[in-house]
Design a protein around this motif. Structure first.
Motif, short mmCIF file in Angstrom:
data_model
loop_
_atom_site.label_atom_id
_atom_site.label_comp_id
_atom_site.label_asym_id
_atom_site.label_seq_id
_atom_site.Cartn_x
_atom_site.Cartn_y
_atom_site.Cartn_z
N THR A 1 0.29 5.45 1.28
CA THR A 1 -0.64 6.43 1.86
C THR A 1 0.03 7.80 1.95
O THR A 1 1.23 7.92 2.23
CB THR A 1 -1.11 6.02 3.26
OG1 THR A 1 0.01 5.95 4.15
CG2 THR A 1 -1.84 4.68 3.23
N SER B 1 -0.97 11.31 3.93
CA SER B 1 -1.90 11.86 4.91
C SER B 1 -1.57 13.32 5.20
O SER B 1 -0.39 13.72 5.22
CB SER B 1 -1.82 11.08 6.24
OG SER B 1 -2.05 9.71 6.02
N GLU C 1 -5.18 6.81 -0.09
CA GLU C 1 -4.71 5.43 0.10
C GLU C 1 -4.75 4.69 -1.23
O GLU C 1 -5.77 4.67 -1.92
CB GLU C 1 -5.60 4.70 1.10
CG GLU C 1 -5.18 3.25 1.34
CD GLU C 1 -6.16 2.53 2.26
OE1 GLU C 1 -5.85 2.39 3.44
OE2 GLU C 1 -7.25 2.14 1.77
N GLU D 1 0.84 -1.19 0.00
CA GLU D 1 0.00 0.00 0.00
C GLU D 1 0.88 1.25 0.00
O GLU D 1 2.09 1.19 0.26
CB GLU D 1 -0.94 0.02 1.21
CG GLU D 1 -0.23 0.21 2.53
CD GLU D 1 -1.21 0.38 3.69
OE1 GLU D 1 -2.40 0.18 3.49
OE2 GLU D 1 -0.75 0.74 4.78
N LYS E 1 -6.76 11.44 4.01
CA LYS E 1 -5.71 10.50 3.63
C LYS E 1 -6.00 9.96 2.23
O LYS E 1 -7.14 9.62 1.92
CB LYS E 1 -5.64 9.34 4.64
CG LYS E 1 -4.58 8.29 4.31
CD LYS E 1 -4.69 7.07 5.21
CE LYS E 1 -4.41 7.42 6.66
NZ LYS E 1 -4.42 6.20 7.52
#
Length: 275
Positions: free
Chosen positions: A179, A181, A194, A177, A192
């Motif tokens: 991310t 943020s 993702e 993954e 966020k």
């Protein structure tokens, strides 16, 4: 639009960015647009010109260059129908009418006293359909050529409409993954972004944990470079991935000015962050 990011060395005299009609050494190719910052005087300035059949044409001079020795920079070149507009660190600096057909340009040359960190090419401004203005940028942070993940960047003044966040890097071989943020002044994630590689999905996640899928092709791939652009607008953001506009997010009651930190984690190696 062409983006050039780098640093002016402390002892720099001059550098140039040339949009050339060819790449030969002899004979010298025509240069449709010659952008030449000079630092050897007390007042840094820029000379622009066009080289045709080995002869320089009448030069144009722009004083008060907002860039000095030792400074980091992000220069944007936006090519319109009749001229090229140039911004330096988020401020419009000049426009230069074409003297040779833009269709002849096929080579970008960068020479002189300059450290180049990144060069990016976009067919157009991804945030505006048929747009003729470049997105605004602001003073940014340049670190080493590769940044450790997870990592954070402070936003002491928050964000504001028109500001652009740029993140460039490389996806790891077996990604899980990624991310990105943005945290508010109470250290809570206000929003966020993702990317889930197993499901090949993109989503915005609100401060309350609500997930809003992004209906767009999944543009992250193992061992491939990527670019994320976030354009601040009102109480939210517009998102572009690899030069393609893919959606927007709202902060609701949260305001851009209350955001205090950018945090990036996941299966990526970072090479460039501008915020």
């Amino acid at each position: 639009m062409v983006m050039v990011q780098g640093v002016v060395p402390p002892d720099a005299q001059r550098f140039q960015i040339d949009f050339q009609c060819g790449c030969s050494l002899q004979p010298r190719p025509d240069i449709a647009f010659h952008f030449n910052p000079r630092f050897y005087t007390n007042k840094p300035h820029v000379i622009c010109n066009t080289l045709h059949w080995g002869q320089w044409q009448r030069e144009a001079r722009w004083p008060e260059l907002p860039l000095g020795k030792g400074d980091a920079f992000l220069i944007l070149f936006l090519f319109g129908n009749e001229d090229v507009k140039v911004s330096v660190n988020g401020q419009h600096f000049l426009h230069y009418p074409y003297r040779l057909p833009l269709s002849r340009v096929d080579t970008l040359g960068i020479y002189g006293h300059v450290f180049v960190k990144a060069v990016g090419f976009l067919n157009s401004n991804p945030f505006v359909e048929g747009g003729t203005e470049y997105p605004e940028g602001h003073p940014f942070l340049l670190k080493s050529s590769r940044l450790a993940v997870p990592c954070t960047w402070p936003l002491p003044r928050g964000l504001w409409p028109g500001q652009v966040i740029v993140v460039r890097g490389l996806i790891c071989p077996n990604p899980q993954e990624f991310t990105l943020s943005l945290l508010d002044d109470s250290s809570h994630p206000a929003v966020k972004l993702e990317a889930c590689f197993r499901k090949r999905t993109l989503a915005w996640i609100s401060r309350w944990g609500r997930k809003e899928p992004i209906s767009a092709p999944f543009l992250f791939h193992p061992r491939r470079f990527f670019e994320v652009l976030l354009l601040c607008r009102g109480n939210g953001f517009m998102l572009a991935l690899n030069g393609n506009a893919v959606g927007a997010a709202s902060l609701g009651q949260q305001t851009l000015g209350r955001l205090r930190e950018l945090r990036i984690s996941g299966s990526v190696e970072l090479y460039c962050v501008h915020c």
